[in-house]
Design an enzyme around this catalytic site. Sequence first.
Site, PDB file in Angstrom:
ATOM      1  CG  ASP A   1      21.876 -13.224  65.006  1.00  0.00           C
ATOM      2  OD1 ASP A   1      21.952 -14.458  65.192  1.00  0.00           O
ATOM      3  OD2 ASP A   1      20.834 -12.658  64.640  1.00  0.00           O
TER       4      ASP A   1
ATOM      5  NE  ARG B   1      17.795 -11.548  62.252  1.00  0.00           N
ATOM      6  CZ  ARG B   1      16.536 -12.002  62.216  1.00  0.00           C
ATOM      7  NH1 ARG B   1      15.903 -12.039  61.095  1.00  0.00           N
ATOM      8  NH2 ARG B   1      15.940 -12.395  63.309  1.00  0.00           N
TER       9      ARG B   1
ATOM     10  CD  GLU C   1      19.927 -17.728  59.686  1.00  0.00           C
ATOM     11  OE1 GLU C   1      20.575 -17.230  60.626  1.00  0.00           O
ATOM     12  OE2 GLU C   1      18.702 -17.834  59.713  1.00  0.00           O
TER      13      GLU C   1
HETATM   14  O1  F6P Z   1      18.477 -13.358  65.786  1.00  0.00           O
HETATM   15  C1  F6P Z   1      18.652 -14.645  66.296  1.00  0.00           C
HETATM   16  C2  F6P Z   1      18.269 -15.673  65.262  1.00  0.00           C
HETATM   17  O2  F6P Z   1      18.463 -16.948  65.848  1.00  0.00           O
HETATM   18  C3  F6P Z   1      18.987 -15.576  63.924  1.00  0.00           C
HETATM   19  O3  F6P Z   1      20.267 -16.141  63.955  1.00  0.00           O
HETATM   20  C4  F6P Z   1      18.029 -16.310  63.019  1.00  0.00           C
HETATM   21  O4  F6P Z   1      18.152 -15.864  61.690  1.00  0.00           O
HETATM   22  C5  F6P Z   1      16.682 -15.947  63.588  1.00  0.00           C
HETATM   23  O5  F6P Z   1      16.902 -15.555  64.927  1.00  0.00           O
HETATM   24  C6  F6P Z   1      15.674 -17.053  63.548  1.00  0.00           C
HETATM   25  O6  F6P Z   1      14.500 -16.561  64.080  1.00  0.00           O
HETATM   26  P1  F6P Z   1      13.219 -17.441  64.367  1.00  0.00           P
HETATM   27  O7  F6P Z   1      13.532 -18.329  65.530  1.00  0.00           O
HETATM   28  O8  F6P Z   1      12.162 -16.431  64.665  1.00  0.00           O
HETATM   29  O9  F6P Z   1      12.968 -18.222  63.109  1.00  0.00           O
END
Ligand code: F6P
Length: 364
Positions: free
Chosen positions: A141, A185, A241
Amino acid sequence: MLPAMSLPIGLLTSGGDAPGMNAVLRVMTKLAVSRGVPVVGVENGYSGLLEGRMRALTEASDGGGLGVDSDVDLLGAVGGTILGSAREPRFLTAQGRAPAVEALKALRGLVVVGGNGSLRGAHALATESGTPVVGVPASIDHDVGCTGLSIGVDTALNTIVSSCDRICDTARAHHRAFVVEVMGRDCGYLAMAAAVAMGAEAVLFREQGRDEESLVVAVESAIRQAFSERGKRRVLILKAEGVKTPCTRLVRLVADRLSDLRDVDVRATVLGHLVRGGAPSFRDRMVAGRLGMVAVESVLRGHTDTMVAWQPLVAGGEKTSDPSVFRFPLEQVLAESDALVDGTSPITQRRVSMMDAIEGVLGV
Ligand code: F6P
């Protein structure tokens, strides 16, 4: 109990995995072996620490000394994390963390490899235990404070750029506009950086603070300008996102407004977890190698509640044996991470104003 000097160092990967996590595990294990210190890997992040799930990453070698576990050596170049990872809600309270604090008594020190949530857990453990705890920033991120780079960002950007190249091939063939959503995120950096690298027509990210209507207007005008005024064959719009309007809804709202244009087709693609996988790039492996060396050195010297950071341009912090790696207190790291997300950080403000300044250029 064994004297502290003969206890193993624990390594743990936590939160969203990032390409390069295995590379940092490999270098840390190698450095510990070179100093005659055994290493254990904690499985599945903080969940494994709570449940005492650990496996040896060093083994007795034929010559009688210590060697590196063959998985660690072999899989250093592979994405994901051989230890497994998790997001552990029990870690949010001191009561929930208590078994982990107890487990640390069996370790000489712990290195936590992960993003902000994981580093918050590391800070709590360092405060609540007498065991050295050191963080290594790893998250795609690009939202960790005090470091110029976190492990995984470079590979994620390379994946986004190569995916967008492919999308543009088909977009040009069909005269289409694509809104491509990328992870990150609450941080829009991946979308911003990829937009610049791709020569995208526009970029949408949370930090711009746009409401839904302004998002729709921005996308509509980028498409009109590209197709009607400039005769382009493709339009690429990067969306972070963190912008809460879903890609498909945005595309539907924009398409409704473009009904007067003939032959314009607007599509949505969410790259999602695709961006988190894959073999780490040279840069991620190199940074992982250098951060990992200093992380283990730091544990062996008894440093705690600290994170090793990649800072090729000196920006304060405590010097280490590597001229581009500095140690920062975890409390400072976490405060800077919060500021990156809430917009009070000068870094975020600079990013937003740079993107504002080039918005007109992107559309050309
Ligand atoms: O923090 C890394 C990340 O890939 C973010 O970019 C994303 O919002 C989140 O993790 C998604 O998490 P998970 O795989 O737990 O849904």
